[in-house]
Design an enzyme around this catalytic site. Structure first.
Site, PDB file in Angstrom:
ATOM      1  N   GLY A 121     -11.223   4.296   0.186  1.00  0.00           N
ATOM      2  CA  GLY A 121     -12.134   5.172   0.900  1.00  0.00           C
ATOM      3  C   GLY A 121     -13.333   4.498   1.512  1.00  0.00           C
ATOM      4  O   GLY A 121     -14.322   5.158   1.840  1.00  0.00           O
ATOM      5  N   CYS A 163     -13.287 -26.891  10.617  1.00  0.00           N
ATOM      6  CA  CYS A 163     -12.019 -26.266  10.221  1.00  0.00           C
ATOM      7  C   CYS A 163     -10.869 -27.260  10.331  1.00  0.00           C
ATOM      8  O   CYS A 163     -10.784 -28.034  11.290  1.00  0.00           O
ATOM      9  CB  CYS A 163     -11.749 -25.049  11.108  1.00  0.00           C
ATOM     10  SG  CYS A 163     -10.238 -24.165  10.700  1.00  0.00           S
ATOM     11  N   ASP A 168       0.856  -1.179   0.000  1.00  0.00           N
ATOM     12  CA  ASP A 168       0.000   0.000   0.000  1.00  0.00           C
ATOM     13  C   ASP A 168       0.895   1.234   0.000  1.00  0.00           C
ATOM     14  O   ASP A 168       2.034   1.188   0.459  1.00  0.00           O
ATOM     15  CB  ASP A 168      -0.905  -0.027   1.229  1.00  0.00           C
ATOM     16  CG  ASP A 168      -2.020   1.001   1.154  1.00  0.00           C
ATOM     17  OD1 ASP A 168      -2.125   1.681   0.122  1.00  0.00           O
ATOM     18  OD2 ASP A 168      -2.778   1.103   2.127  1.00  0.00           O
ATOM     19  N   SER A 169       0.373   2.335  -0.495  1.00  0.00           N
ATOM     20  CA  SER A 169       1.200   3.531  -0.671  1.00  0.00           C
ATOM     21  C   SER A 169       1.409   4.326   0.604  1.00  0.00           C
ATOM     22  O   SER A 169       2.310   5.155   0.679  1.00  0.00           O
ATOM     23  CB  SER A 169       0.561   4.450  -1.708  1.00  0.00           C
ATOM     24  OG  SER A 169      -0.669   4.971  -1.216  1.00  0.00           O
ATOM     25  N   HIS A 203      -5.861 -19.589  13.192  1.00  0.00           N
ATOM     26  CA  HIS A 203      -7.230 -20.005  12.872  1.00  0.00           C
ATOM     27  C   HIS A 203      -7.963 -18.958  12.048  1.00  0.00           C
ATOM     28  O   HIS A 203      -8.568 -19.286  11.014  1.00  0.00           O
ATOM     29  CB  HIS A 203      -8.032 -20.296  14.143  1.00  0.00           C
ATOM     30  CG  HIS A 203      -9.493 -20.448  13.858  1.00  0.00           C
ATOM     31  ND1 HIS A 203     -10.023 -21.600  13.299  1.00  0.00           N
ATOM     32  CD2 HIS A 203     -10.528 -19.565  13.978  1.00  0.00           C
ATOM     33  CE1 HIS A 203     -11.318 -21.423  13.100  1.00  0.00           C
ATOM     34  NE2 HIS A 203     -11.648 -20.201  13.500  1.00  0.00           N
ATOM     35  N   CYS A 209      -7.558 -26.190  10.219  1.00  0.00           N
ATOM     36  CA  CYS A 209      -6.329 -25.457  10.525  1.00  0.00           C
ATOM     37  C   CYS A 209      -5.570 -26.153  11.657  1.00  0.00           C
ATOM     38  O   CYS A 209      -6.106 -27.026  12.355  1.00  0.00           O
ATOM     39  CB  CYS A 209      -6.643 -24.008  10.907  1.00  0.00           C
ATOM     40  SG  CYS A 209      -7.281 -23.778  12.590  1.00  0.00           S
ATOM     41  N   ASP A 257      -8.094  -7.220   1.356  1.00  0.00           N
ATOM     42  CA  ASP A 257      -7.221  -7.247   2.531  1.00  0.00           C
ATOM     43  C   ASP A 257      -7.980  -6.630   3.688  1.00  0.00           C
ATOM     44  O   ASP A 257      -8.860  -5.794   3.482  1.00  0.00           O
ATOM     45  CB  ASP A 257      -5.923  -6.467   2.283  1.00  0.00           C
ATOM     46  CG  ASP A 257      -6.129  -4.964   2.484  1.00  0.00           C
ATOM     47  OD1 ASP A 257      -5.818  -4.476   3.580  1.00  0.00           O
ATOM     48  OD2 ASP A 257      -6.611  -4.290   1.549  1.00  0.00           O
ATOM     49  N   ASP A 277      -2.810   8.077  -2.608  1.00  0.00           N
ATOM     50  CA  ASP A 277      -4.173   8.599  -2.700  1.00  0.00           C
ATOM     51  C   ASP A 277      -4.513   9.397  -1.454  1.00  0.00           C
ATOM     52  O   ASP A 277      -3.835   9.295  -0.433  1.00  0.00           O
ATOM     53  CB  ASP A 277      -5.187   7.463  -2.885  1.00  0.00           C
ATOM     54  CG  ASP A 277      -5.246   6.536  -1.677  1.00  0.00           C
ATOM     55  OD1 ASP A 277      -4.173   6.230  -1.106  1.00  0.00           O
ATOM     56  OD2 ASP A 277      -6.342   6.106  -1.290  1.00  0.00           O
ATOM     57  N   PHE A 286      -3.629   5.801   3.362  1.00  0.00           N
ATOM     58  CA  PHE A 286      -4.577   5.584   4.460  1.00  0.00           C
ATOM     59  C   PHE A 286      -3.932   5.886   5.803  1.00  0.00           C
ATOM     60  O   PHE A 286      -4.580   6.418   6.704  1.00  0.00           O
ATOM     61  CB  PHE A 286      -5.111   4.152   4.440  1.00  0.00           C
ATOM     62  CG  PHE A 286      -6.133   3.890   5.513  1.00  0.00           C
ATOM     63  CD1 PHE A 286      -7.455   4.266   5.332  1.00  0.00           C
ATOM     64  CD2 PHE A 286      -5.770   3.290   6.710  1.00  0.00           C
ATOM     65  CE1 PHE A 286      -8.400   4.049   6.330  1.00  0.00           C
ATOM     66  CE2 PHE A 286      -6.704   3.064   7.712  1.00  0.00           C
ATOM     67  CZ  PHE A 286      -8.028   3.447   7.513  1.00  0.00           C
TER      68      PHE A 286
END
Length: 384
Positions: free
Chosen positions: A219, A307, A92-93, A338, A309, A269, A146, A96
């Site tokens: 955003g 699950c 990411d730049s 998990h 895991c 993400d 951004d 945020f």
């Protein structure tokens, strides 16, 4: 080096499957990307991430620039060798993070000036410098700088931020091309515009004209209602070209991800699985539970019987609760394993369902299970 192709389209929704090709391997989409802000997913090793099924992880330009700094990462020729991760990496730049530290930052045409949250030192991120930093990090997918805005926001402020984001995107793309980016990695533009459909349309249209490798919807998850978030995402996704990957940034709950897959999103993400894990909130096929609650104290079964895991195949709810109540470090590792396994494989299962032409059935079954009372047919824990 970056390519993308779609491989399957759902006949009932806008869901699709695809493949991204990067210098560090292929990524099947849709895909969930664990957040490794500081070149680590908290409490997990790269081998743990592979065991969870992670195809690609996310790092953060802002944080890695401040600590450990590019000079140290340069000694390893990039983040991959620095952290021992040999699969794809998206960075990411930092836009945020500048937004979230608004009291320490100032936005101008030149870039984002800010004070380090670590030592108060002054810095400036420009569209050109974030590309230079990401080049040094060795990202497989880079993000344009951004300007993100809070919710609610006046339309004028949202328009100004979206316009600045577009101008910055053009400068990022120029720097990316000047530094040989197209031969090494992809570059994504980020659509802004607040919660205003016309501003989103204008932002998306101008970014598409710049011809990026992929497009992100930024955003979101800044305080808006979920219904608004999904509506804005649906509108924005409809504006993006079908031959490029579509990335929803920073969202969200399992149910949101399933809906966003149905709307045609390819990449996700979110810190939700890892952050919640450290607080004892665990996601399961039948809903979320709080492992700290007393009703788990004598439970001999796993967190989620469905699950596979490491945590669920080896340990009981009672043991995991004991670790949390004792503040043992192993608690955070097992809970994170998990939750990430659940998130990654939820999207993997959605992808397989789209490929098999049964996504509508998968979506219906997901909601039916989430509304159930628990794996044994009774409430798993009051207040969970």
């Amino acid at each position: 080096m970056f390519q993308f192709e779609t491989t399957t389209a759902c006949p009932d929704t806008k869901a699709r499957t695809g493949k991204m090709t990067t210098a560090h391997g292929d990524v099947a989409t849709p895909v969930f990307m664990p957040v490794g802000t500081l070149a680590t997913v908290k409490s997990l090793s790269p081998e743990d991430l592979v065991a969870c099924g992670a195809q690609i992880i996310l790092g953060n330009t802002y944080h890695l620039y401040l600590r450990p700094g590019c000079d140290i990462i340069d000694a390893f020729s990039g983040v991959h060798a620095f952290m021992g991760w040999n699969r794809p990496l998206l960075t990411d730049s930092g836009g945020f993070q500048v937004f979230s530290l608004a009291k320490l930052s100032r936005i101008t045409e030149e870039g984002a000036a800010f004070q380090s949250h670590l030592d108060g030192s002054s810095h400036l991120l420009t569209p050109e410098s974030v590309i230079d930093i990401q080049n040094r990090l060795g990202s497989d997918i880079q993000m344009c700088l951004d300007q993100c805005i809070a919710f609610p926001a006046e339309k004028g402020a949202a328009r100004d931020a979206a316009n600045l984001t577009t101008r910055w995107a053009g400068r990022c793309r120029n720097r990316w091309q000047e530094t040989g980016g197209p031969s090494r990695c992809g570059l994504f533009g980020i659509v802004q515009g607040g919660m205003f459909d016309d501003l989103r349309a204008d932002s998306a249209g101008r970014l598409v004209d710049l011809d990026f490798s992929g497009y992100a919807v930024g955003g979101l998850s800044v305080g808006e209602p979920i219904e608004t978030r999904l509506a804005v995402a649906e509108h924005t996704l409809s504006l993006l070209p079908p031959d490029r990957p579509r990335y929803i940034m920073g969202v969200g709950t399992p149910a949101e991800l399933v809906e966003l897959v149905a709307l045609g999103a390819d990449m996700f993400d979110c810190v939700m699985p890892t952050r919640n894990a450290r607080n004892g909130k665990l996601f399961t096929s039948f809903g979320a539970i709080n492992i700290r609650n007393a009703c788990h104290a004598k439970e001999t079964g796993p967190v989620d019987p469905a699950c596979t895991c490491y945590t669920c195949t080896r340990f009981s709810r009672a043991y995991l609760r004991h670790l949390f109540m004792s503040r043992e470090l192993l608690a955070y590792r097992l809970a994170t394993l998990h939750n990430l396994f659940y998130y990654i494989n939820l999207i993997n299962d959605a992808r397989a369902a789209v490929a098999a032409g049964r996504f509508a059935a998968f979506r219906k079954a997901f909601y039916a299970a989430q509304q159930a009372t628990g794996p044994t047919g009774k409430e798993p824990c009051a207040g969970s």
